[in-house]
Design a protein around this motif. Structure first.
Motif, short mmCIF file in Angstrom:
data_model
loop_
_atom_site.label_atom_id
_atom_site.label_comp_id
_atom_site.label_asym_id
_atom_site.label_seq_id
_atom_site.Cartn_x
_atom_site.Cartn_y
_atom_site.Cartn_z
N VAL A 74 -8.17 -3.02 0.29
CA VAL A 74 -8.56 -2.71 -1.08
C VAL A 74 -8.84 -4.06 -1.74
N GLU A 75 -10.12 -4.46 -1.73
CA GLU A 75 -10.49 -5.83 -2.08
C GLU A 75 -11.21 -5.96 -3.42
N SER A 76 -11.43 -4.85 -4.13
CA SER A 76 -12.17 -4.93 -5.39
C SER A 76 -11.66 -3.86 -6.36
N ILE A 77 -12.03 -4.04 -7.62
CA ILE A 77 -11.65 -3.05 -8.63
C ILE A 77 -12.29 -1.70 -8.30
N ASP A 78 -13.50 -1.71 -7.73
CA ASP A 78 -14.17 -0.46 -7.36
C ASP A 78 -13.42 0.28 -6.26
N ALA A 79 -12.81 -0.46 -5.33
CA ALA A 79 -12.03 0.16 -4.25
C ALA A 79 -10.67 0.65 -4.78
N ALA A 80 -10.13 -0.03 -5.79
CA ALA A 80 -8.81 0.31 -6.33
C ALA A 80 -8.86 1.47 -7.32
N ALA A 81 -9.94 1.58 -8.08
CA ALA A 81 -10.03 2.58 -9.15
C ALA A 81 -9.76 4.02 -8.70
N PRO A 82 -10.28 4.46 -7.54
CA PRO A 82 -10.01 5.85 -7.12
C PRO A 82 -8.54 6.14 -6.79
N LEU A 83 -7.73 5.09 -6.66
CA LEU A 83 -6.32 5.28 -6.34
C LEU A 83 -5.47 5.63 -7.56
N LYS A 84 -6.06 5.51 -8.76
CA LYS A 84 -5.31 5.80 -9.98
C LYS A 84 -4.81 7.24 -9.93
N GLY A 85 -3.52 7.42 -10.23
CA GLY A 85 -2.89 8.73 -10.21
C GLY A 85 -2.23 9.08 -8.90
N ALA A 86 -2.47 8.28 -7.86
CA ALA A 86 -1.88 8.57 -6.55
C ALA A 86 -0.37 8.35 -6.58
N LEU A 87 0.34 9.17 -5.82
CA LEU A 87 1.77 9.00 -5.65
C LEU A 87 1.98 7.95 -4.55
N VAL A 88 2.96 7.08 -4.74
CA VAL A 88 3.20 5.98 -3.81
C VAL A 88 4.52 6.22 -3.08
N PHE A 89 4.47 6.14 -1.76
CA PHE A 89 5.64 6.37 -0.92
C PHE A 89 5.87 5.16 -0.02
N MET A 90 7.11 5.00 0.41
CA MET A 90 7.42 4.01 1.43
C MET A 90 8.41 4.64 2.40
N SER A 91 8.59 4.00 3.54
CA SER A 91 9.51 4.50 4.54
C SER A 91 10.95 4.27 4.08
N ARG A 92 11.79 5.26 4.29
CA ARG A 92 13.21 5.10 3.95
C ARG A 92 13.83 3.97 4.74
#
Length: 182
Positions: A74-92
């Motif tokens: 994800v190298e630009s604002i254009d690539a990042a913008a569609p991620l708005k609202g996404a839920l973020v998870f990580m491994s326990r």
């Protein structure tokens, strides 16, 4: 390698972009949490039932009440913008170890809350932060009960049986209300 939902822990939500290089702003699920800083990989999901998108974490830092995160690919604002609202998870597996007597929210959520004097008072449904301390929201036979998450009232969490043992101060719950709530 794919992870099952049980192996993942929701740590936040993407609230927007930051700068032009593709950084995203993540609001932690638990205010003040910095668990993401320990992650090597993050999983993002746009819809509640959608597929997980896997990203290597390149960089993360605290920024005001949010975290700034840079994801590999994800190298630009254009690539990042569609991620708005996404839920973020990580491994326990990547969650940092906690000090003795501390628990992660996912371990506490849904636990039965048992008072030393009154017995079972309900289920731990939510937590919110105040300037002084967290407050646990319990739903049960006394309706909604707000318990300050301080050592004086929280005795222990029995992880094996998913029970939070408390010692409520007199007057915190309306004991007459227990008769009226189904």
């Amino acid at each position: 390698m794919g992870k099952t939902h049980e192996e993942l822990f929701q740590v936040g939500t993407v609230t927007g972009t930051h700068g032009l290089r593709g950084d995203i702003k993540v609001r932690p699920l638990t205010p003040g949490s910095t668990s993401i800083l320990a992650a090597q990989t993050l999983w993002l999901r746009r819809e509640t039932e959608g597929d997980f998108l896997t990203y290597k974490l390149r960089k993360a830092s605290v920024h005001k009440a949010s975290l700034l995160v840079r994801l590999e690919g994800v190298e630009s604002i254009d690539a990042a913008a569609p991620l708005k609202g996404a839920l973020v998870f990580m491994s326990r597996e990547e969650l940092p170890d906690l000090e003795e007597g501390q628990s992660y929210w996912y371990e506490l959520q849904g636990a039965e809350v048992i008072d030393r004097r009154l017995g079972s008072i309900g289920t731990l449904e939510d937590v919110f932060e105040t300037a002084a301390h967290d407050v646990y929201v319990v739903q049960g036979r006394f309706g909604e009960v707000l318990i300050p998450a301080v050592d004086e009232f929280i005795l222990e969490f029995d992880e094996e049986n998913a029970c939070l043992h408390v010692d409520l101060p007199l007057g915190l719950v309306d004991e007459a209300k227990a008769e009226q709530v189904p």
